[in-house]
Design a protein around this motif. Structure first.
Motif, mmCIF file in Angstrom:
data_model
loop_
_atom_site.group_PDB
_atom_site.id
_atom_site.type_symbol
_atom_site.label_atom_id
_atom_site.label_comp_id
_atom_site.label_asym_id
_atom_site.label_seq_id
_atom_site.Cartn_x
_atom_site.Cartn_y
_atom_site.Cartn_z
ATOM 1 N N GLN A 1 41.158 36.110 42.420
ATOM 2 C CA GLN A 1 41.290 36.589 40.943
ATOM 3 C C GLN A 1 42.674 36.830 40.354
ATOM 4 N N VAL A 2 43.671 36.771 41.301
ATOM 5 C CA VAL A 2 44.978 36.963 40.779
ATOM 6 C C VAL A 2 45.624 35.723 41.449
ATOM 7 N N SER A 3 46.949 35.489 41.022
ATOM 8 C CA SER A 3 47.638 34.165 41.348
ATOM 9 C C SER A 3 48.721 34.913 42.639
ATOM 10 N N TYR B 1 52.393 42.966 42.572
ATOM 11 C CA TYR B 1 51.018 43.611 42.029
ATOM 12 C C TYR B 1 51.257 45.324 42.450
ATOM 13 N N GLN B 2 52.157 45.499 43.525
ATOM 14 C CA GLN B 2 52.468 46.886 44.056
ATOM 15 C C GLN B 2 53.462 47.303 42.957
ATOM 16 N N LEU C 1 46.076 44.648 42.344
ATOM 17 C CA LEU C 1 46.476 45.005 43.732
ATOM 18 C C LEU C 1 45.302 44.840 44.475
ATOM 19 N N GLY C 2 44.160 45.246 44.148
ATOM 20 C CA GLY C 2 43.038 45.256 45.176
ATOM 21 C C GLY C 2 42.664 43.941 45.313
ATOM 22 N N LYS D 1 37.833 39.788 49.496
ATOM 23 C CA LYS D 1 36.696 40.179 50.399
ATOM 24 C C LYS D 1 35.402 39.160 50.549
ATOM 25 N N SER D 2 34.710 39.355 51.558
ATOM 26 C CA SER D 2 33.360 38.577 51.297
ATOM 27 C C SER D 2 32.530 39.523 50.560
#
Length: 372
Positions: free
Chosen positions: A66-68, A96-97, A166-167, A172-173
């Motif tokens: 969902q992020v690059s 992202y942090q 950041l998350g 995750k699956s």
């Protein structure tokens, strides 16, 4: 001289008589052909039909970021069993942090500005009660307070977005299942619009087998059970034959029937579900669904007892000791060895059990009865 002729003629005549007797005996033996007969009875019968099937997991999820960013870590092995919420990939978290820290600072700034605006508004109210300032000043300070509150809300939303981003760097699956092969490596640059997913996770604890039957077969099932819903509720369990020819140890059940007919093939799609505790079935695999059809109290005869003429099926009944051809109507499904007779025969009828294609009407039968 006449006596000598007679002496010569007698042996020849005896030879001719013996030859005629021999030929007559052979013909007599030829008429004594034994025919196997069968007394028609009613019984329950189960027919099986086989259909090619495509296997899929209960849930097939393509995992995309969902992020690059660059992949910094791959947390699973290809083909591994994964659980819901398990980390699969980690994307570079540094930018992202940093964005989250900036957003947190913006929230702190907006919070301070709002507190200042609140103090100014409260002060203007006090001064207004002492008639030091006008209503305009009080309203202006109130507007400034509302603006500060809006700025704080915006800053908090940006912080939430930064925290989510950041998350998202930890991919995750969303389901339990088996992971596919992974087309990316550590260092690969990925984004939400990649053409190929990071990995595909198939929930294979239950597997779906999709197959198609003819429209005629579907109509037969509806007529037999009353409706598609009743067929799904009452249909017998189905078997699955794997691509290596072995029979899958767990039986399945049909849990869905398409409500439309494929216009190009004239077929109706069905779905059977099978438990997969040993993970023997794999997403994308091929197998054969064995679908039983049960008929109760029906007449079953061997196909060897029939012959076809002008697209009609006939049997030879034994009437008064002689063969008589009789047309019968058979159920369109068969197991390759037997027919279910729907019309043309009655229980107790005696028929020729085999070799019907070599017979004709009027043959005398002294047959040997066979049991089904």
């Amino acid at each position: 001289m006449n006596v000598q002729k007679i002496i010569w003629i007698l042996p020849i005549a005896c030879l001719l008589l013996n030859a005629c007797s021999s030929e007559k005996g052979k013909k007599g033996q030829g008429n004594q052909v034994q025919y196997k007969t069968l007394t028609v009875q009613r019984s329950d019968q189960t027919l099986t039909s086989e259909y090619s099937a495509r296997l899929t997991g209960r849930q097939i999820v393509e995992i995309r970021p969902q992020v690059s960013g660059n992949i910094t870590r791959i947390c699973i092995n290809e083909g591994q069993q994964v659980t819901r919420g398990q980390a699969l990939f980690i994307i570079d978290q540094v930018p992202y942090q940093a964005a989250l820290e900036v957003a947190k600072a913006s929230v702190a700034t907006a919070q301070a500005k709002m507190e200042t605006a609140r103090m100014e508004y409260e002060s203007s109210q006090t001064l207004k009660s002492q008639q030091v300032v006008s209503d305009y000043t009080v309203q202006t300070s109130l507007n400034a307070l509302n603006e500060a509150k809006a700025a704080l809300s915006q800053a908090k939303a940006q912080e939430l977005n930064a925290r989510n981003n950041l998350g998202y760097t930890v991919v995750k699956s969303p389901v339990n299942g088996s992971a596919s092969m992974i087309p990316y490596h550590v260092g690969s640059l990925v984004s939400s619009n990649i053409s190929e997913p990071l990995v595909t996770v198939a929930d294979d604890h239950e597997m779906y087998a999709y197959f198609s039957v003819t429209e005629n077969h579907t109509i037969d099932l509806i007529q037999q059970y009353g409706s598609i819903e009743q067929f799904i509720k009452q249909a017998p369990e189905v078997e699955l034959r794997l691509s290596n020819g072995s029979t899958y140890p767990h039986k399945g059940r049909i849990n869905a029937v398409s409500g439309t007919v494929d216009a190009s093939t004239g077929a109706v799609s069905l779905r059977a579900v099978f438990n997969n505790p040993q993970h023997l079935l794999h997403n994308g695999g091929a197998a054969t669904v064995v679908l039983p059809t049960k008929r109760k109290n029906c007449i079953v005869i061997p196909q060897e007892a029939t012959f076809e003429l002008q697209n009609r099926v006939f049997v030879y009944r034994v009437i008064d000791g002689k063969t008589k051809s009789t047309p019968v109507e058979v159920f369109r499904q068969n197991n390759g060895k037997e027919y279910i007779v729907e019309n043309g025969l009655n229980e107790g009828d005696v028929i020729i059990a085999e070799g019907a294609g070599l017979l004709k009407d009027g043959i005398e039968v002294k047959g040997e009865k066979v049991k089904k």
